[in-house]
Write a protein that holds these residues in place. Structure first.
Motif, PDB file in Angstrom:
ATOM      1  N   PRO A   1     -70.812 -37.972-100.191  1.00 11.87           N
ATOM      2  CA  PRO A   1     -71.206 -36.620 -99.745  1.00 11.87           C
ATOM      3  C   PRO A   1     -72.263 -35.977-100.634  1.00 11.87           C
ATOM      4  O   PRO A   1     -73.117 -35.253-100.147  1.00 11.87           O
ATOM      5  N   GLU A   2     -72.222 -36.223-101.951  1.00  7.88           N
ATOM      6  CA  GLU A   2     -73.185 -35.595-102.852  1.00  7.88           C
ATOM      7  C   GLU A   2     -74.612 -36.033-102.541  1.00  7.88           C
ATOM      8  O   GLU A   2     -75.554 -35.240-102.627  1.00  7.88           O
ATOM      9  N   ALA A   3     -74.780 -37.298-102.160  1.00  5.39           N
ATOM     10  CA  ALA A   3     -76.118 -37.813-101.868  1.00  5.39           C
ATOM     11  C   ALA A   3     -76.504 -37.615-100.408  1.00  5.39           C
ATOM     12  O   ALA A   3     -77.682 -37.695-100.053  1.00  5.39           O
ATOM     13  N   GLY A   4     -75.513 -37.354 -99.549  1.00  3.67           N
ATOM     14  CA  GLY A   4     -75.798 -37.185 -98.137  1.00  3.67           C
ATOM     15  C   GLY A   4     -76.082 -38.474 -97.406  1.00  3.67           C
ATOM     16  O   GLY A   4     -76.660 -38.461 -96.313  1.00  3.67           O
ATOM     17  N   THR A   5     -75.702 -39.602 -98.016  1.00  8.55           N
ATOM     18  CA  THR A   5     -75.964 -40.903 -97.398  1.00  8.55           C
ATOM     19  C   THR A   5     -74.726 -41.779 -97.486  1.00  8.55           C
ATOM     20  O   THR A   5     -73.823 -41.537 -98.296  1.00  8.55           O
ATOM     21  N   PHE A   6     -74.703 -42.813 -96.669  1.00  8.83           N
ATOM     22  CA  PHE A   6     -73.661 -43.834 -96.760  1.00  8.83           C
ATOM     23  C   PHE A   6     -74.039 -44.854 -97.835  1.00  8.83           C
ATOM     24  O   PHE A   6     -75.226 -45.172 -98.008  1.00  8.83           O
ATOM     25  N   ASP A   7     -73.039 -45.377 -98.528  1.00 15.04           N
ATOM     26  CA  ASP A   7     -73.208 -46.575 -99.335  1.00 15.04           C
ATOM     27  C   ASP A   7     -72.730 -47.741 -98.487  1.00 15.04           C
ATOM     28  O   ASP A   7     -71.550 -47.836 -98.148  1.00 15.04           O
ATOM     29  N   ARG A   8     -73.647 -48.630 -98.126  1.00 12.47           N
ATOM     30  CA  ARG A   8     -73.254 -49.777 -97.319  1.00 12.47           C
ATOM     31  C   ARG A   8     -72.601 -50.807 -98.224  1.00 12.47           C
ATOM     32  O   ARG A   8     -73.192 -51.247 -99.211  1.00 12.47           O
ATOM     33  N   LEU A   9     -71.395 -51.214 -97.847  1.00  8.42           N
ATOM     34  CA  LEU A   9     -70.634 -52.116 -98.709  1.00  8.42           C
ATOM     35  C   LEU A   9     -70.506 -53.500 -98.065  1.00  8.42           C
ATOM     36  O   LEU A   9     -71.489 -54.123 -97.734  1.00  8.42           O
ATOM     37  N   ALA A  10     -69.262 -53.960 -97.875  1.00  6.75           N
ATOM     38  CA  ALA A  10     -69.044 -55.334 -97.435  1.00  6.75           C
ATOM     39  C   ALA A  10     -69.660 -55.587 -96.064  1.00  6.75           C
ATOM     40  O   ALA A  10     -69.634 -54.743 -95.176  1.00  6.75           O
ATOM     41  N   ARG A  11     -70.175 -56.790 -95.922  1.00 13.28           N
ATOM     42  CA  ARG A  11     -70.734 -57.223 -94.650  1.00 13.28           C
ATOM     43  C   ARG A  11     -70.121 -58.558 -94.266  1.00 13.28           C
ATOM     44  O   ARG A  11     -69.850 -59.400 -95.125  1.00 13.28           O
ATOM     45  N   ALA A  12     -69.903 -58.743 -92.978  1.00 11.76           N
ATOM     46  CA  ALA A  12     -69.374 -60.012 -92.494  1.00 11.76           C
ATOM     47  C   ALA A  12     -70.015 -60.326 -91.155  1.00 11.76           C
ATOM     48  O   ALA A  12     -70.475 -59.427 -90.442  1.00 11.76           O
ATOM     49  N   GLY A  13     -70.053 -61.597 -90.802  1.00 13.53           N
ATOM     50  CA  GLY A  13     -70.637 -61.978 -89.525  1.00 13.53           C
ATOM     51  C   GLY A  13     -72.055 -62.480 -89.679  1.00 13.53           C
ATOM     52  O   GLY A  13     -72.575 -62.619 -90.786  1.00 13.53           O
ATOM     53  N   LYS A  14     -72.703 -62.721 -88.564  1.00  9.61           N
ATOM     54  CA  LYS A  14     -74.022 -63.357 -88.571  1.00  9.61           C
ATOM     55  C   LYS A  14     -75.175 -62.367 -88.726  1.00  9.61           C
ATOM     56  O   LYS A  14     -76.315 -62.773 -88.936  1.00  9.61           O
ATOM     57  N   TYR A  15     -74.892 -61.069 -88.601  1.00  3.42           N
ATOM     58  CA  TYR A  15     -75.975 -60.095 -88.715  1.00  3.42           C
ATOM     59  C   TYR A  15     -76.500 -60.041 -90.139  1.00  3.42           C
ATOM     60  O   TYR A  15     -75.738 -59.933 -91.094  1.00  3.42           O
ATOM     61  N   ASN A  16     -77.810 -60.091 -90.269  1.00  2.00           N
ATOM     62  CA  ASN A  16     -78.446 -59.990 -91.582  1.00  2.00           C
ATOM     63  C   ASN A  16     -78.955 -58.563 -91.759  1.00  2.00           C
ATOM     64  O   ASN A  16     -80.129 -58.269 -91.578  1.00  2.00           O
ATOM     65  N   ASN A  18     -79.720 -55.129 -93.860  1.00  2.14           N
ATOM     66  CA  ASN A  18     -80.125 -54.698 -95.195  1.00  2.14           C
ATOM     67  C   ASN A  18     -79.149 -53.637 -95.698  1.00  2.14           C
ATOM     68  O   ASN A  18     -79.136 -52.510 -95.199  1.00  2.14           O
ATOM     69  N   THR A  19     -78.343 -53.996 -96.685  1.00  2.00           N
ATOM     70  CA  THR A  19     -77.323 -53.060 -97.178  1.00  2.00           C
ATOM     71  C   THR A  19     -77.919 -51.940 -98.018  1.00  2.00           C
ATOM     72  O   THR A  19     -77.220 -50.994 -98.358  1.00  2.00           O
ATOM     73  N   LYS A  20     -79.191 -52.044 -98.387  1.00  2.00           N
ATOM     74  CA  LYS A  20     -79.828 -51.003 -99.193  1.00  2.00           C
ATOM     75  C   LYS A  20     -80.554 -49.964 -98.335  1.00  2.00           C
ATOM     76  O   LYS A  20     -81.031 -48.959 -98.844  1.00  2.00           O
ATOM     77  N   ALA A  21     -80.636 -50.211 -97.030  1.00  2.00           N
ATOM     78  CA  ALA A  21     -81.297 -49.236 -96.152  1.00  2.00           C
ATOM     79  C   ALA A  21     -80.453 -47.971 -96.067  1.00  2.00           C
ATOM     80  O   ALA A  21     -79.233 -48.024 -95.912  1.00  2.00           O
ATOM     81  N   LEU A  22     -81.113 -46.820 -96.187  1.00  2.00           N
ATOM     82  CA  LEU A  22     -80.401 -45.545 -96.195  1.00  2.00           C
ATOM     83  C   LEU A  22     -79.895 -45.186 -94.799  1.00  2.00           C
ATOM     84  O   LEU A  22     -80.579 -45.403 -93.795  1.00  2.00           O
ATOM     85  N   LEU A  23     -78.711 -44.631 -94.752  1.00  2.00           N
ATOM     86  CA  LEU A  23     -78.138 -44.113 -93.514  1.00  2.00           C
ATOM     87  C   LEU A  23     -77.588 -42.733 -93.842  1.00  2.00           C
ATOM     88  O   LEU A  23     -76.650 -42.594 -94.633  1.00  2.00           O
ATOM     89  N   HIS A  24     -78.181 -41.699 -93.257  1.00  2.00           N
ATOM     90  CA  HIS A  24     -77.862 -40.320 -93.628  1.00  2.00           C
ATOM     91  C   HIS A  24     -76.651 -39.807 -92.851  1.00  2.00           C
ATOM     92  O   HIS A  24     -76.517 -40.048 -91.649  1.00  2.00           O
ATOM     93  N   LEU A  25     -75.794 -39.075 -93.553  1.00  2.00           N
ATOM     94  CA  LEU A  25     -74.580 -38.548 -92.938  1.00  2.00           C
ATOM     95  C   LEU A  25     -74.889 -37.552 -91.821  1.00  2.00           C
ATOM     96  O   LEU A  25     -74.130 -37.440 -90.855  1.00  2.00           O
ATOM     97  N   ASP A  26     -75.971 -36.815 -91.965  1.00  2.00           N
ATOM     98  CA  ASP A  26     -76.308 -35.811 -90.945  1.00  2.00           C
ATOM     99  C   ASP A  26     -77.356 -36.321 -89.956  1.00  2.00           C
ATOM    100  O   ASP A  26     -77.904 -35.550 -89.173  1.00  2.00           O
ATOM    101  N   GLY A  27     -77.614 -37.628 -90.005  1.00  2.00           N
ATOM    102  CA  GLY A  27     -78.639 -38.184 -89.138  1.00  2.00           C
ATOM    103  C   GLY A  27     -78.084 -38.683 -87.818  1.00  2.00           C
ATOM    104  O   GLY A  27     -76.892 -38.542 -87.508  1.00  2.00           O
ATOM    105  N   PRO A  28     -78.948 -39.282 -86.984  1.00  2.00           N
ATOM    106  CA  PRO A  28     -78.512 -39.815 -85.693  1.00  2.00           C
ATOM    107  C   PRO A  28     -77.769 -41.135 -85.875  1.00  2.00           C
ATOM    108  O   PRO A  28     -77.803 -41.744 -86.933  1.00  2.00           O
TER     109      PRO A  28
END
Length: 210
Positions: A1-16, A18-28
């Motif tokens: 909440p302090e940064a207003g973004t998600f921290d992308r953590l564990a990933r599974a499956g065939k999708y590649n 980018n866990t470092k791409a920003l995803l905003h909490l108040d975004g679409p």
């Protein structure tokens, strides 16, 4: 909440993804909506859902389940499939149960980290304070032991707390035998009343005596 973004953590499956791409909490997007509302968000066919923000071209359905602890949402579990209508009602119930347990586990880890950090901070404060007191004690003892004058330290009640070697030679008391004795013990009985009167006057002057 302090940064207003998600921290992308564990990933599974065939999708590649980018866990470092920003995803905003108040975004679409479905994940931010699930976080904000605290409700499960399901797009059985993302091609027909205007809320969906494309991140992987092969995605056809997306299910986002909030990770809730009490009234708080600490994250979301985002599942995507290349098949439309991939998540049945039974799938959603099973995944909801898993999300509930995952949220509890994550909260416990966060609480543990908070307590551990607080404990380490307290330990560091204790170490610093102990080192400070050791330095003060060393300085005081150096002054006392190096003085040729008789020095007696007493508390506000007039009880002896510390003496130096010169005072031990003068009054013939060692450090331990003199400890906590009334300071008037060192004075001849004839002069004790006058001495204690001077002590009380001094304490009143220093605002240490009622």
């Amino acid at each position: 909440p302090e940064a207003g973004t998600f921290d992308r953590l564990a990933r599974a499956g065939k999708y590649n993804v980018n866990t470092k791409a920003l995803l905003h909490l108040d975004g679409p997007g479905l994940a931010p909506e699930a976080y904000r509302t605290g409700e499960v968000v399901y797009a059985p066919d993302v091609w027909e859902d205007k809320r969906y923000v494309a991140s992987v071209a092969t995605t056809r359905s997306e299910l986002v389940i909030p990770l809730k602890t009490g009234n708080n949402v600490i994250g979301v579990m985002d599942l995507q499939s290349s098949e439309p209508y991939a998540f049945s009602d039974r799938d959603q119930r099973v995944l909801q149960a898993f999300a509930d347990r995952a949220a509890t586990a994550i909260e416990n880890i966060q609480l543990y980290e908070t307590v551990r950090t607080h404990a380490e901070h307290l330990e560091e404060n204790v170490r610093e304070r102990t080192a400070q007191l050791d330095r003060i004690k060393t300085r005081v003892e150096t002054i006392l032991n190096g003085s040729s004058d008789a020095i007696v330290l007493a508390n506000a009640n007039g009880n002896i707390r510390q003496t130096n070697p010169a005072s031990d030679d003068v009054f013939l008391y060692g450090v331990d035998p003199a400890f906590n004795l009334p300071i008037a013990t060192l004075i001849d009985e004839d002069y004790q009343p006058r001495f204690m009167s001077l002590v009380q006057s001094t304490l009143q002057y220093l605002h240490l005596y009622p």
